[in-house]
Design an enzyme around this catalytic site. Structure first.
Site, PDB file in Angstrom:
ATOM      1  CG  ASP A 103      -1.836  -0.989   1.156  1.00 16.91           C
ATOM      2  OD1 ASP A 103      -1.956  -1.594   0.341  1.00 16.91           O
ATOM      3  OD2 ASP A 103      -3.066  -0.898   1.878  1.00 16.91           O
ATOM      4  CG  HIS A 249       1.993   0.064   4.492  1.00 19.53           C
ATOM      5  ND1 HIS A 249       1.829  -0.737   5.593  1.00 19.53           N
ATOM      6  CD2 HIS A 249       1.125   0.686   4.282  1.00 19.53           C
ATOM      7  CE1 HIS A 249       0.835  -0.654   5.845  1.00 19.53           C
ATOM      8  NE2 HIS A 249       0.106   0.309   5.214  1.00 19.53           N
TER       9      HIS A 249
END
Length: 312
Positions: A103, A249
């Site tokens: 992400d 992430h």
């Protein structure tokens, strides 16, 4: 001797008392004091009734909240999480497949570093990118696709989409879709909501649009600076199972937090999962392998905890 009533004196009244206050016939208290006592009693009774009513209302509200809390966690959430409308957390599959997802990118230098680790082990993954991040580094977004990975939508501005108007939700998603298509994304584009917040309008909008709401089952915790590389590795390897969607992430939209620990952890997580017999695939491939599910501890699966449950 009969006492004559004064012509201007109302019937029922006696002569003024020694204190000079007129008294009603048959009473020993001044009229004004009696009235004040009556008003005081009525006010006290009203306050007593009002206090009792408020207390009863508070008890009823507390009981309703307690029942609602029990229903929410005991009945509503299990059903919601098991229903893909509220987000796919895993896929029920007979194959030892796991999807790694990233992400908040693209962001230099971490997206490139993640791509290098994936290339080294021959792994494909899914990157949920933010529209504004693509605006900053469109070439990096194109590089993700060129290297065989999948792009997903993580909104345009990373705003919380809870309680937003349908037009706001559509703008956040469609603006990012255009950028993902320009970067080379093909086929269906799944969406992962910012911060994982997805209740109310968003699931309905995605359902009407035929879109996949992609959540995760295993959270690496790489956004928490308190977690060391060893913490990330252990946390993922202990919880992963066939069909798991794992959250990492490769960027940090507002805080610009470094992702060195993520890159280092991947270098240990990927070969360990491969040694256990897992194949790491894109989210799209994982979805095609079985039945999307909301996941949860109430689910069982014949392959759990994995094809080779060796501990790291």
């Amino acid at each position: 001797m009969k006492t004559e009533q004064q012509p201007n004196q109302p019937a029922g009244w006696s002569e003024p008392s020694e204190q000079g206050t007129p008294l009603k016939s048959g009473t020993n208290k001044p009229a004004s004091i009696g009235q004040e006592v009556d008003h005081g009693r009525r006010r006290q009774n009203c306050r007593s009734h009002w206090t009792s009513w408020v207390q009863s209302l508070c008890v009823m509200v507390a009981l309703l909240l307690l029942v609602a809390h029990g229903l929410w966690y005991g009945a509503v959430l299990p059903v919601a999480h098991s229903f893909p409308l509220f987000g796919v957390r895993r896929v029920l599959t007979t194959e030892p497949l796991v999807a790694l997802t990233f992400d908040d990118g693209p962001q230099s230098p971490y997206t490139e570093q993640v791509l290098q680790v994936l290339d080294r082990f021959g792994v494909k993954a899914t990157f949920f990118e933010i529209g504004q991040q693509i605006d900053r580094e469109p070439a990096l977004a194109r590089s993700v696709v060129q290297r065989g990975h999948e792009l997903g939508n993580h909104s345009y501005s990373h705003r919380n989409l809870i309680l937003r108007w349908p037009g706001e939700i559509a703008a956040e998603i469609l603006e990012t879709d255009r950028r993902l298509r320009a970067a080379g994304a093909e086929g269906p584009i799944a969406l992962r909501p910012p911060l994982g917040k997805r209740w109310f309008g968003l699931p309905y909008w995605l359902w009407r649009s035929g879109r996949t709401l992609a959540m995760w089952e295993v959270d690496s915790g790489d956004y928490d600076p308190a977690n060391s590389v060893a913490d990330l590795v252990q946390g993922v390897l202990q919880r992963v199972r066939p069909g798991s969607i794992v959250l990492f992430h490769d960027g940090s939209f507002k805080t610009r937090q470094p992702r060195d620990r993520t890159v280092a952890a991947l270098g240990e997580i990927i070969p360990t999962l491969q040694a256990r017999g897992y194949r790491l695939v894109t989210l799209g491939e994982l979805l095609r392998s079985g039945k999307p599910s909301g996941g949860g501890p109430w689910e069982s699966h014949p392959l759990e905890p994995g094809p080779n449950p060796a501990k790291p």
